[in-house]
Design an enzyme around this catalytic site. Structure first.
Site, PDB file in Angstrom:
ATOM      1  CG  ASP A 135      -8.494   3.201  -5.142  1.00  0.00           C
ATOM      2  OD1 ASP A 135      -9.442   3.055  -5.249  1.00  0.00           O
ATOM      3  OD2 ASP A 135      -7.607   3.108  -5.891  1.00  0.00           O
ATOM      4  CE1 TYR A 141      -7.070   2.358  -1.168  1.00  0.00           C
ATOM      5  CE2 TYR A 141      -4.796   2.997  -0.794  1.00  0.00           C
ATOM      6  CZ  TYR A 141      -5.716   2.148  -1.250  1.00  0.00           C
ATOM      7  OH  TYR A 141      -5.532   1.049  -1.890  1.00  0.00           O
ATOM      8  CD  GLU A 176      -3.107  -0.850  -0.051  1.00  0.00           C
ATOM      9  OE1 GLU A 176      -2.746   0.113  -0.784  1.00  0.00           O
ATOM     10  OE2 GLU A 176      -3.698  -1.977  -0.374  1.00  0.00           O
TER      11      GLU A 176
END
Length: 299
Positions: free
Chosen positions: A147, A129, A46
């Site tokens: 996102d 996010y 991520e």
DNA sequence: CATTCGTGGCT
DNA sequence: TAGCCAAGAAT
């Protein structure tokens, strides 16, 4: 507001099965999605995927996890090693933040990536996010994952416009919450499936509506693909910017195995004023350290 | 809320 | 070719 929400709920009821079926048949086999992927592997992915395409993340992610299989392994090394291993992924401050997050995980969470949104978002480099994504994809929790892909898919299928607004607003967040399946495992799969649909089919520039599993339900398509009519979307310049200069300077230090003399930095950027400013900002960001009167290195 | 912060592939 | 775009966060 009640009427649009009801209509959206009706529409997601229709979208759910086609999107899940499409994902089941078309999902990419990415390492951070494998059954054996650890929460740390998901977290590393991520960070790397923030503003960076999957294809460029793949090799760096693999090497990173091989070298640092746990947060403690990374936290035990100098921050400069993280910056070096980050390579040319871009936005190297993410490497520092990932290192700092690993240190916080060791200090405050027993070396285990936390599973709650609140603990996650408190970590360096973790915003809304990323906190939602780690909680959802590593731990199967139910969160709104917004996102750029998800936002674009919802803008088109549900709102009938080509692109979402520049920043997430309250109405958009409520809409995403309203279409999130109620049970945890389905919510998690829904989020990754919508994201994948945005990445592979409902792309920004050339959406492949002919291959889209929900084309016949899409509000934007039904409206005849009206062109974007919002405020001009920002186009970031690159040539000649401080960011390009910083990138040049940092690349010299990344590729060196010992401190570098100032003259080697001078050689990669002609404008002295801008070069000095960029180097000062790199020092301020702790991406570079001064090791002598005229030498510099990674921290 | 607007800026800043890398990099490279694609059209 | 010169934008355009890619799983954002921090300030």
């Amino acid at each position: 507001m009640a009427i649009p929400v009801a209509r959206h709920n009706l529409r997601v009821t229709e979208l759910l099965d086609p999107v899940l079926d499409w994902y089941d048949a078309n999902a990419r086999d990415l390492p951070w999605r494998s059954a054996s992927a650890t929460p740390w592997s998901v977290m590393v992915s991520e960070f790397m995927l923030q503003q960076t395409p999957v294809s460029r993340v793949l090799p760096v992610h693999e090497a990173w996890l091989e070298r640092w299989p746990t947060p403690a392994d990374l936290a035990a090394e100098p921050t400069g090693e993280a910056v070096r291993a980050w390579g040319r992924l871009g936005y190297p401050r993410r490497a520092l933040r990932l290192h700092a997050a690993a240190a916080a995980i060791v200090a405050d969470h027993g070396g285990e990536v936390p599973d709650s949104y609140d603990d996650l978002i408190a970590l360096p480099g973790v915003g809304d996010y990323t906190a939602a994504a780690i909680a959802t994809f590593a731990y199967g929790k139910r969160h709104v994952v917004l996102d750029t892909n998800v936002r674009r898919v919802f803008a088109r299928t549900l709102s009938g416009v080509e692109f979402p607004s520049q920043s997430v607003n309250k109405a958009e967040r409520e809409l995403a919450a309203n279409v999130l399946p109620h049970d945890e495992p389905t919510a998690a799969t829904w989020s990754v499936a919508v994201m994948e649909l945005g990445a592979l089919i409902c792309t920004a520039a050339k959406p492949s509506c002919s291959r889209c599993p929900v084309a016949d339900l899409c509000a934007w398509r039904a409206a005849g693909h009206p062109a974007y009519d919002g405020p001009p979307r920002k186009v970031q310049t690159w040539a000649g910017t401080d960011r390009q200069c910083r990138g040049r300077l940092l690349a010299v230090l990344r590729d060196a195995d010992s401190p570098v003399h100032r003259t080697r930095l001078d050689a990669v950027w002609p404008d002295e004023t801008q070069r000095d400013r960029a180097l000062a900002s790199l020092l301020k960001d702790a991406l570079v350290v001064k090791t002598g009167p005229e030498t510099y290195a990674l921290p």
